[in-house]
Design a protein around this motif. Sequence first.
Motif, PDB file in Angstrom:
ATOM      1  N   LEU A  39      60.252  54.953  56.562  1.00 45.53           N
ATOM      2  CA  LEU A  39      60.299  53.632  57.189  1.00 45.53           C
ATOM      3  C   LEU A  39      59.163  52.749  56.699  1.00 45.53           C
ATOM      4  O   LEU A  39      59.364  51.549  56.463  1.00 45.53           O
ATOM      5  CB  LEU A  39      60.230  53.774  58.716  1.00 45.53           C
ATOM      6  CG  LEU A  39      61.481  54.355  59.373  1.00 45.53           C
ATOM      7  CD1 LEU A  39      61.226  54.583  60.854  1.00 45.53           C
ATOM      8  CD2 LEU A  39      62.665  53.438  59.165  1.00 45.53           C
ATOM      9  N   ILE A  40      57.984  53.344  56.526  1.00 46.46           N
ATOM     10  CA  ILE A  40      56.858  52.571  55.992  1.00 46.46           C
ATOM     11  C   ILE A  40      57.183  52.099  54.573  1.00 46.46           C
ATOM     12  O   ILE A  40      56.890  50.970  54.202  1.00 46.46           O
ATOM     13  CB  ILE A  40      55.564  53.407  56.015  1.00 46.46           C
ATOM     14  CG1 ILE A  40      55.115  53.616  57.448  1.00 46.46           C
ATOM     15  CG2 ILE A  40      54.461  52.726  55.212  1.00 46.46           C
ATOM     16  CD1 ILE A  40      53.985  54.607  57.591  1.00 46.46           C
ATOM     17  N   LEU A  42      60.151  51.519  53.301  1.00 46.13           N
ATOM     18  CA  LEU A  42      61.200  50.497  53.323  1.00 46.13           C
ATOM     19  C   LEU A  42      60.694  49.150  53.813  1.00 46.13           C
ATOM     20  O   LEU A  42      61.024  48.114  53.242  1.00 46.13           O
ATOM     21  CB  LEU A  42      62.348  50.954  54.232  1.00 46.13           C
ATOM     22  CG  LEU A  42      63.277  52.013  53.656  1.00 46.13           C
ATOM     23  CD1 LEU A  42      64.283  52.434  54.726  1.00 46.13           C
ATOM     24  CD2 LEU A  42      63.991  51.501  52.429  1.00 46.13           C
ATOM     25  N   PHE A  43      59.926  49.154  54.876  1.00 39.65           N
ATOM     26  CA  PHE A  43      59.518  47.907  55.502  1.00 39.65           C
ATOM     27  C   PHE A  43      58.127  47.454  55.084  1.00 39.65           C
ATOM     28  O   PHE A  43      57.695  46.390  55.490  1.00 39.65           O
ATOM     29  CB  PHE A  43      59.575  48.042  57.028  1.00 39.65           C
ATOM     30  CG  PHE A  43      60.969  48.298  57.526  1.00 39.65           C
ATOM     31  CD1 PHE A  43      61.966  47.347  57.381  1.00 39.65           C
ATOM     32  CD2 PHE A  43      61.291  49.505  58.117  1.00 39.65           C
ATOM     33  CE1 PHE A  43      63.245  47.587  57.833  1.00 39.65           C
ATOM     34  CE2 PHE A  43      62.575  49.763  58.574  1.00 39.65           C
ATOM     35  CZ  PHE A  43      63.550  48.791  58.434  1.00 39.65           C
ATOM     36  N   GLY A  44      57.431  48.245  54.303  1.00 40.21           N
ATOM     37  CA  GLY A  44      56.085  47.879  53.868  1.00 40.21           C
ATOM     38  C   GLY A  44      55.054  48.224  54.911  1.00 40.21           C
ATOM     39  O   GLY A  44      55.346  48.312  56.088  1.00 40.21           O
ATOM     40  N   SER A  45      53.840  48.431  54.460  1.00 42.26           N
ATOM     41  CA  SER A  45      52.779  48.814  55.380  1.00 42.26           C
ATOM     42  C   SER A  45      51.844  47.652  55.689  1.00 42.26           C
ATOM     43  O   SER A  45      50.792  47.851  56.272  1.00 42.26           O
ATOM     44  CB  SER A  45      51.980  49.980  54.811  1.00 42.26           C
ATOM     45  OG  SER A  45      51.385  49.597  53.598  1.00 42.26           O
ATOM     46  N   SER A  47      52.040  45.255  57.851  1.00 45.68           N
ATOM     47  CA  SER A  47      51.836  44.973  59.274  1.00 45.68           C
ATOM     48  C   SER A  47      51.200  46.138  60.014  1.00 45.68           C
ATOM     49  O   SER A  47      50.895  46.025  61.190  1.00 45.68           O
ATOM     50  CB  SER A  47      53.186  44.625  59.930  1.00 45.68           C
ATOM     51  OG  SER A  47      54.063  45.722  59.819  1.00 45.68           O
TER      52      SER A  47
END
Length: 50
Positions: A39-40, A42-45, A47
């Motif tokens: 998930l990190i 895919l959505f980037g870290s 945030s």
Amino acid sequence: MNLAVSIGPVVSLIAGILILLIPRLLNYIVAIYLIVIGLIGLFGSGSFKL
């Protein structure tokens, strides 16, 4: 003073400690770890910086 901690190493550390304390949970811990890292990825870290 700025402290930047990535979430990946923190999750790895927690997973490693849990595996040492409760070896029976190895399969669940590995599965949760892989899901979180995926998930990190895919959505980037961006945030998740502290």
